[in-house]
Design a protein around this motif. Structure first.
Motif, PDB file in Angstrom:
ATOM      1  N   LEU A   1     -31.757  24.016   2.645  1.00 18.26           N
ATOM      2  CA  LEU A   1     -31.895  25.309   3.318  1.00 18.26           C
ATOM      3  C   LEU A   1     -30.606  25.701   4.025  1.00 18.26           C
ATOM      4  N   LYS A   2     -29.977  24.733   4.671  1.00 19.40           N
ATOM      5  CA  LYS A   2     -28.719  25.029   5.363  1.00 19.40           C
ATOM      6  C   LYS A   2     -27.677  25.556   4.384  1.00 19.40           C
ATOM      7  N   GLY A   3     -27.640  24.985   3.205  1.00 19.29           N
ATOM      8  CA  GLY A   3     -26.689  25.421   2.194  1.00 19.29           C
ATOM      9  C   GLY A   3     -27.034  26.761   1.570  1.00 19.29           C
ATOM     10  N   SER A   4     -28.241  27.229   1.825  1.00 22.53           N
ATOM     11  CA  SER A   4     -28.716  28.492   1.251  1.00 22.53           C
ATOM     12  C   SER A   4     -28.794  29.623   2.270  1.00 22.53           C
ATOM     13  N   LEU A   5     -28.387  29.358   3.491  1.00 21.58           N
ATOM     14  CA  LEU A   5     -28.562  30.341   4.561  1.00 21.58           C
ATOM     15  C   LEU A   5     -27.883  31.673   4.266  1.00 21.58           C
TER      16      LEU A   5
ATOM     17  N   THR B   1     -34.638  36.107  12.091  1.00 21.40           N
ATOM     18  CA  THR B   1     -35.315  34.829  12.332  1.00 21.40           C
ATOM     19  C   THR B   1     -36.822  34.949  12.141  1.00 21.40           C
ATOM     20  N   GLN B   2     -37.381  36.060  12.583  1.00 20.40           N
ATOM     21  CA  GLN B   2     -38.827  36.258  12.470  1.00 20.40           C
ATOM     22  C   GLN B   2     -39.258  36.492  11.025  1.00 20.40           C
ATOM     23  N   LYS B   3     -38.437  37.187  10.252  1.00 16.46           N
ATOM     24  CA  LYS B   3     -38.759  37.435   8.845  1.00 16.46           C
ATOM     25  C   LYS B   3     -38.710  36.135   8.051  1.00 16.46           C
ATOM     26  N   VAL B   4     -37.729  35.281   8.339  1.00 15.83           N
ATOM     27  CA  VAL B   4     -37.646  33.982   7.667  1.00 15.83           C
ATOM     28  C   VAL B   4     -38.882  33.149   8.013  1.00 15.83           C
ATOM     29  N   LYS B   5     -39.252  33.155   9.264  1.00 14.57           N
ATOM     30  CA  LYS B   5     -40.448  32.423   9.705  1.00 14.57           C
ATOM     31  C   LYS B   5     -41.690  32.950   8.996  1.00 14.57           C
ATOM     32  N   GLU B   6     -41.820  34.265   8.935  1.00 17.83           N
ATOM     33  CA  GLU B   6     -42.977  34.891   8.280  1.00 17.83           C
ATOM     34  C   GLU B   6     -43.026  34.559   6.791  1.00 17.83           C
ATOM     35  N   LEU B   7     -41.915  34.741   6.108  1.00 15.60           N
ATOM     36  CA  LEU B   7     -41.875  34.510   4.659  1.00 15.60           C
ATOM     37  C   LEU B   7     -42.105  33.051   4.285  1.00 15.60           C
ATOM     38  N   SER B   8     -41.727  32.142   5.186  1.00 20.38           N
ATOM     39  CA  SER B   8     -41.895  30.711   4.898  1.00 20.38           C
ATOM     40  C   SER B   8     -43.218  30.167   5.432  1.00 20.38           C
ATOM     41  N   GLY B   9     -44.044  31.032   5.962  1.00 19.50           N
ATOM     42  CA  GLY B   9     -45.309  30.570   6.529  1.00 19.50           C
ATOM     43  C   GLY B   9     -45.100  29.672   7.730  1.00 19.50           C
ATOM     44  N   GLY B  10     -43.990  29.869   8.430  1.00 18.81           N
ATOM     45  CA  GLY B  10     -43.696  29.076   9.615  1.00 18.81           C
ATOM     46  C   GLY B  10     -42.997  27.758   9.328  1.00 18.81           C
ATOM     47  N   ASP B  11     -42.734  27.470   8.066  1.00 18.27           N
ATOM     48  CA  ASP B  11     -42.089  26.198   7.708  1.00 18.27           C
ATOM     49  C   ASP B  11     -40.590  26.185   7.996  1.00 18.27           C
ATOM     50  N   VAL B  12     -39.962  27.348   7.979  1.00 16.89           N
ATOM     51  CA  VAL B  12     -38.528  27.427   8.240  1.00 16.89           C
ATOM     52  C   VAL B  12     -38.315  28.195   9.532  1.00 16.89           C
ATOM     53  N   LEU B  13     -37.768  27.507  10.515  1.00 17.67           N
ATOM     54  CA  LEU B  13     -37.465  28.116  11.805  1.00 17.67           C
ATOM     55  C   LEU B  13     -35.960  28.217  11.929  1.00 17.67           C
ATOM     56  N   LEU B  14     -35.470  29.414  11.861  1.00 18.45           N
ATOM     57  CA  LEU B  14     -34.044  29.684  11.883  1.00 18.45           C
ATOM     58  C   LEU B  14     -33.583  29.811  13.329  1.00 18.45           C
ATOM     59  N   THR B  15     -32.700  28.926  13.763  1.00 16.65           N
ATOM     60  CA  THR B  15     -32.218  28.952  15.142  1.00 16.65           C
ATOM     61  C   THR B  15     -31.019  29.886  15.275  1.00 16.65           C
ATOM     62  N   GLU B  16     -30.779  30.315  16.500  1.00 18.28           N
ATOM     63  CA  GLU B  16     -29.605  31.148  16.771  1.00 18.28           C
ATOM     64  C   GLU B  16     -28.323  30.390  16.429  1.00 18.28           C
ATOM     65  N   GLY B  17     -28.335  29.073  16.681  1.00 23.83           N
ATOM     66  CA  GLY B  17     -27.159  28.244  16.411  1.00 23.83           C
ATOM     67  C   GLY B  17     -26.809  28.155  14.942  1.00 23.83           C
ATOM     68  N   ALA B  18     -27.781  28.400  14.068  1.00 24.63           N
ATOM     69  CA  ALA B  18     -27.523  28.424  12.630  1.00 24.63           C
ATOM     70  C   ALA B  18     -27.262  29.852  12.161  1.00 24.63           C
ATOM     71  N   LEU B  19     -28.024  30.799  12.692  1.00 26.21           N
ATOM     72  CA  LEU B  19     -27.960  32.183  12.216  1.00 26.21           C
ATOM     73  C   LEU B  19     -26.640  32.873  12.543  1.00 26.21           C
ATOM     74  N   TYR B  20     -26.261  32.881  13.811  1.00 24.32           N
ATOM     75  CA  TYR B  20     -25.116  33.703  14.212  1.00 24.32           C
ATOM     76  C   TYR B  20     -23.784  33.254  13.621  1.00 24.32           C
ATOM     77  N   PRO B  21     -23.504  31.960  13.503  1.00 26.61           N
ATOM     78  CA  PRO B  21     -22.262  31.583  12.800  1.00 26.61           C
ATOM     79  C   PRO B  21     -22.268  32.063  11.337  1.00 26.61           C
ATOM     80  N   ALA B  22     -23.434  32.010  10.692  1.00 20.92           N
ATOM     81  CA  ALA B  22     -23.521  32.483   9.300  1.00 20.92           C
ATOM     82  C   ALA B  22     -23.291  33.991   9.234  1.00 20.92           C
ATOM     83  N   LEU B  23     -23.898  34.734  10.161  1.00 22.82           N
ATOM     84  CA  LEU B  23     -23.689  36.192  10.199  1.00 22.82           C
ATOM     85  C   LEU B  23     -22.226  36.525  10.447  1.00 22.82           C
ATOM     86  N   HIS B  24     -21.600  35.826  11.386  1.00 23.41           N
ATOM     87  CA  HIS B  24     -20.194  36.092  11.696  1.00 23.41           C
ATOM     88  C   HIS B  24     -19.285  35.770  10.512  1.00 23.41           C
TER      89      HIS B  24
END
Length: 112
Positions: A7-11, A31-54
């Motif tokens: 998952l980290k490699g696919s972010l 983060t909420q859409k990822v959680k929803e689409l994964s049925g709560g199995d994937v919780l995307l943290t700010e520490g993972a999301l924002y570096p990827a966005l930047h």
């Protein structure tokens, strides 16, 4: 984010695809859409999301704009033209990887 290294490699691919589907989104919304689409199995943290966005923004795949919502400034992300092209490329790479993994692990459904 989930501890799964696949998952980290696919972010970046996940972010690009979400923005293709939803035109523009802000960080918490992603983060909420990822959680929803994964049925709560994937919780995307700010520490993972924002570096990827930047990183995607620095590569020219995303652009940002701000909007005031309920007296708070919200930063939105959307695909650039180049980012739109990158979605197809990333999805093709992901599919090729999945296909190779299925073959290597003998996970393809058997044809009867």
């Amino acid at each position: 984010m989930s501890a799964n290294p696949f998952l980290k490699g696919s972010l970046q691919t996940i972010i690009l695809k979400l923005l293709e589907d939803h035109t523009e989104m802000y960080g918490y919304e992603i983060t909420q859409k990822v959680k929803e689409l994964s049925g709560g199995d994937v919780l995307l943290t700010e520490g993972a999301l924002y570096p990827a966005l930047h990183k995607l923004e620095a590569e020219g795949y995303l652009e940002t704009f701000t909007q005031v919502v309920d007296n708070r400034v919200r930063k939105y992300y959307r695909l650039t033209e180049e980012g739109g092209k990158q979605v197809s490329s990333k999805l093709s790479e992901a599919q090729a990887f999945i296909d190779q993994l299925q073959t290597l692990l003998n996970l393809k459904p058997s044809v009867e």
